[in-house]
Scaffold this motif. Structure first.
Motif, PDB file in Angstrom:
ATOM      1  N   GLY A 153      36.741   5.241  49.656  1.00  0.00           N
ATOM      2  CA  GLY A 153      35.788   5.528  48.587  1.00  0.00           C
ATOM      3  C   GLY A 153      35.818   4.461  47.509  1.00  0.00           C
ATOM      4  N   ASN A 207      34.251   1.072  48.550  1.00  0.00           N
ATOM      5  CA  ASN A 207      32.802   1.075  48.685  1.00  0.00           C
ATOM      6  C   ASN A 207      32.109   1.460  47.392  1.00  0.00           C
ATOM      7  OD1 ASN A 207      32.052   0.617  51.623  1.00  0.00           O
ATOM      8  ND2 ASN A 207      33.770   2.024  51.724  1.00  0.00           N
ATOM      9  N   PHE A 208      32.881   1.407  46.313  1.00  0.00           N
ATOM     10  CA  PHE A 208      32.376   1.922  45.050  1.00  0.00           C
ATOM     11  C   PHE A 208      31.290   1.022  44.483  1.00  0.00           C
ATOM     12  CE2 PHE A 208      32.737   2.990  40.561  1.00  0.00           C
ATOM     13  CZ  PHE A 208      32.758   4.364  40.657  1.00  0.00           C
ATOM     14  N   THR A 209      30.176   1.626  44.111  1.00  0.00           N
ATOM     15  CA  THR A 209      29.166   0.855  43.392  1.00  0.00           C
ATOM     16  C   THR A 209      28.990   1.483  42.022  1.00  0.00           C
ATOM     17  OG1 THR A 209      27.556   2.239  44.487  1.00  0.00           O
ATOM     18  CG2 THR A 209      27.777  -0.020  45.289  1.00  0.00           C
ATOM     19  N   LEU A 210      28.948   0.641  41.013  1.00  0.00           N
ATOM     20  CA  LEU A 210      28.845   1.144  39.655  1.00  0.00           C
ATOM     21  C   LEU A 210      27.413   1.603  39.392  1.00  0.00           C
ATOM     22  CD1 LEU A 210      31.033   1.408  37.625  1.00  0.00           C
ATOM     23  CD2 LEU A 210      30.229  -0.663  36.538  1.00  0.00           C
ATOM     24  N   GLY A 211      27.287   2.766  38.817  1.00  0.00           N
ATOM     25  CA  GLY A 211      25.963   3.313  38.553  1.00  0.00           C
ATOM     26  C   GLY A 211      25.350   2.733  37.300  1.00  0.00           C
ATOM     27  N   PRO A 212      24.212   3.278  36.890  1.00  0.00           N
ATOM     28  CA  PRO A 212      23.561   2.817  35.674  1.00  0.00           C
ATOM     29  C   PRO A 212      24.460   3.036  34.458  1.00  0.00           C
ATOM     30  CG  PRO A 212      22.532   4.812  36.521  1.00  0.00           C
ATOM     31  CD  PRO A 212      23.459   4.340  37.558  1.00  0.00           C
ATOM     32  N   THR A 249      26.821  14.107  20.974  1.00  0.00           N
ATOM     33  CA  THR A 249      26.420  14.386  22.347  1.00  0.00           C
ATOM     34  C   THR A 249      27.263  15.489  22.973  1.00  0.00           C
ATOM     35  OG1 THR A 249      26.123  12.017  22.440  1.00  0.00           O
ATOM     36  CG2 THR A 249      25.768  13.233  24.472  1.00  0.00           C
ATOM     37  N   TYR A 250      28.567  15.435  22.699  1.00  0.00           N
ATOM     38  CA  TYR A 250      29.464  16.347  23.396  1.00  0.00           C
ATOM     39  C   TYR A 250      30.011  17.424  22.478  1.00  0.00           C
ATOM     40  CZ  TYR A 250      29.120  13.064  27.172  1.00  0.00           C
ATOM     41  OH  TYR A 250      28.628  12.290  28.179  1.00  0.00           O
TER      42      TYR A 250
END
Lengths: 513, 171
Positions: free
Chosen positions: B108, B111-116, B141-142
């Motif tokens: 995992g 093969n990790f790709t960073l998201g937006p 926000t939180y």
């Protein structure tokens, strides 16, 4: 993100999360009431706290059913949603809390345990469970999951003199924390790859198709494992028998129903809103355009297929060899998790409706069964062996009759709710072509029928060998048992009403935004 | 240089973590955990998260470990209680399961790709400082998760109290 003032006001919060707010505020007030009643007699104090809790749960059910059922709304940048699906499961869990609170009044008195904290924790557990099912945000899911779990861990350890209770609670705490950690790890990976914690935005990202599958799958597996711990599905079921045996009987009934309903509900929400979204019928044009909606289906379906099968077989087979009735019911609850998972695999409207119906029916029969178990027990662990049930049918005819009814319902025989629930779930699986799974499921429920009916056989066909003295019967327990029994029979004879309500709830899952 | 530091901290954290759970003497475990927490703070510093690093040292190393030590001294664990494991083949099954998990993780991770990215980019965090960025995020926000996290503490306090309080056997 910037229009934070626009999206948040207290009235809106009350509208969307009214059930939670009632429970949280009431829980805080109960702490005060407990302090005020400190000087009073134990008996009065226990009764007051118990009845107040019952009243709180009843008010919450009323609020959820009347004020929130028709809502379709989210709050605070989609952290919580109020939709029919969440509200349905919230009501199931609050009913479990209500029945458990009614029985607790008698249970705590029989065991000489009048402690206000018990009810406070029960209220907070249900508040956390409702928060869990209402959350659309993975971070919020984790936080509310912890609120619920911590309260349950403490409740499971409530019998301080019993080493069984301590051992069970400790195991539950360690393994449950491990499950939560797995879940959190999965959430972190999801956040890294999709850049969002919100399951609807995650679904948009996934249905966009431009992702690498493997990290998403690893995260998905971790999140599933985290929920399976709470559901007690088979490879993650090791804690169940010890915890269910050791915990106070009423709490065991509550754990087996409310926690299972919460875990199943939120798992289905994550699955059918986040990972393999069912087509939204309104307001999501980019959803309808993609064909990637069920791209992850081939990955999770075989996994749940095997886990459901293993849960049904292992749960039912090991239950046969148990001699303690609470342990037997613990293994039976593992098997029931397997049956419910069959409805999830079907992944169609009937399957989801079946699971919702199953959760409601299971709540009634399971809490009912544990209620009878605690009454026959008198003091915890005085009469829990199956041998103690020999010949009870003639000594305590009404209790035995109620227990028989609940066990028949669990075995899935008509005319009880258990039969209808199993029927819906298996029919949904057959409709989707899972013939083998449905056939094996029916086979395992035959094994199940053996050990449920054996208890009835022991109660009515055997001579008693040991004098069993049940504890004094409290009025609220009787009321709770009668409600549960009537519900089980009513749902068995006239299931259409609840089924149509569950169907509405299931449909709203496609429209969570 | 940064990578070297990262690998130093990461490897030490893993090594110390293993040592802590295999250590026979609980006091040694707690002291090693102190070291572990400092190295974790180092990792946070590498991420420009000086507030988290400070909290890590103050809360974990400062407060929680002292509590651990108190508990250890109060409980006074002299001799180890040994019990034979319920499942005999547990060791090998555990090893296989752990390896399978490790391979899954590694696949995992590789093969990790960073998201937006979100709105807090590195430049923005450096500009407004980490503490302020975190405060803003937590209190706007939180805010709702933050409040409910308070509920966790309340439930834990009530639960702990209920379990620790001496039973008043009356009635």
């Amino acid at each position: 993100m910037n229009n934070i003032n626009m999206s948040f006001d207290l009235y809106h919060l009350w509208q969307v999360c009214g059930g939670q707010l009632i429970l949280i505020v009431a829980g805080l007030l109960l702490i005060l009431v407990d302090i005020i009643l400190m000087e009073k007699d134990q008996e009065i104090r226990g009764r007051w706290m118990g009845w107040l809790t019952v009243f709180i749960f009843a008010a919450t059910i009323g609020h959820l059913a009347c004020r929130e059922w028709d809502l379709h709304d989210t709050i605070f940048m989609n952290v919580f949603s109020a939709d029919k699906y969440s509200i349905f499961i919230s009501i199931v869990m609050t009913c479990a809390g209500l029945l458990a609170a009614m029985m607790s009044i008698g249970y705590l008195r029989n065991n000489g345990l009048v402690r206000g904290e018990y009810y406070i924790l029960l209220v907070f557990a249900v508040a956390g469970a409702i928060g869990l099912i209402q959350s659309v945000d993975l971070l919020m899911m984790f936080i509310t999951l912890e609120v619920m779990s911590l309260a349950i861990y403490a409740l499971a350890a409530f019998l301080k003199d019993s080493s069984y209770s301590q051992e069970g609670a400790f195991k539950y705490f360690l393994l449950g924390s491990f499950g939560s950690a797995l879940f959190l790890f999965g959430v972190a990976i999801i956040y890294g790859t999709t850049g969002t914690l919100n399951i609807t935005q995650m679904a948009q990202y996934i249905s966009g198709g431009s992702y690498s599958t493997l990290p998403i799958l690893v995260a998905f597996a971790m999140i599933m494992a985290g929920f399976f711990f709470k559901m007690a599905m088979v490879p993650f079921h090791m804690w169940t028998p010890d915890v269910y045996e050791g915990a106070p009987s009423v709490i065991t009934g509550f754990m087996a129903t409310a926690v299972k309903a919460a875990a199943f509900g939120v798992f289905m929400k994550v699955l059918f809103v986040g990972f393999t979204p069912i087509l939204a019928s309104s307001g999501q044009p980019d959803f309808a355009a993609t064909v990637n909606l069920s791209a992850l289906g081939p990955y999770w379906k075989p996994v749940i297929w095997w886990l459901a099968l293993l849960s049904m077989f292992i749960g039912n087979l090991i239950a046969v060899s148990q001699s303690n009735i609470k342990r037997m019911l613990a293994y039976s609850s593992i098997a029931h998790a397997g049956y419910m998972a069959v409805g999830i695999i079907a992944a169609n409207g009937e399957g989801r409706m079946g699971v919702l119906f199953y959760l409601f029916a299971y709540t009634l029969m399971n809490i009912g069964a544990f209620g009878v178990v605690y009454l026959i027990d008198g003091m915890e662990r005085k009469a829990q062996d199956l041998e103690d049930y020999r010949g009870l049918g003639y000594i305590y005819p009404s209790l035995s009759f109620l227990l028989s009814l609940f066990l028949v319902a669990m075995a899935g025989l008509p005319p009880t709710a258990g039969f209808i629930a199993k029927f819906y779930v298996f029919a949904a699986a057959i409709k989707e072509g899972y013939f083998l799974l449905a056939a094996l499921g029916v086979l395992t429920s035959v094994i199940g029928a053996y050990y449920y009916l054996r208890v009835i056989y022991l109660m009515y066909m055997k001579e008693k060998v040991k004098d069993v003295e049940r504890g004094p019967i409290a009025a609220p327990t009787v009321v709770a048992l009668v409600i549960a029994a009537l519900g089980v029979v009513y749902l068995g004879l006239l299931p259409e009403n609840l089924a149509s309500v569950a169907n509405l709830a299931q449909q709203s899952l496609a429209m969570i935004f | 240089m940064v990578q070297l530091l990262f690998f130093y901290f990461a490897l030490v954290v893993i090594g110390l973590g293993l040592r802590i759970v295999t250590c026979k003497n609980p006091v040694h475990s707690v002291l090693l955990m102190l070291l572990l927490f400092f190295h974790m703070a180092g990792l946070y510093l590498l991420l420009n998260a000086e507030f988290l690093a400070a909290v890590q040292v103050i809360v974990y190393a400062g407060a929680i470990l002292v509590l651990y030590l108190f508990v250890l001294f109060l409980v006074n664990l002299r001799e180890e209680i040994k019990m034979s494991p319920f499942v005999q083949k547990g060791k090998w099954a555990g090893l296989v399961a752990a390896l399978a998990l490790l391979i899954t993780f590694l696949r995992g991770v590789f093969n990790f790709t960073l998201g937006p990215h979100g709105q807090y980019t590195i430049e923005k965090v450096q500009q407004i400082t980490h503490t302020k960025a975190m405060g803003e995020a937590i209190y706007t926000t939180y805010i709702l998760p933050f409040e409910i996290a308070g509920l966790i503490l309340l439930v834990a306090v009530i639960g702990g109290l209920a379990l620790a309080k001496k039973e008043d056997k009356g009635a």
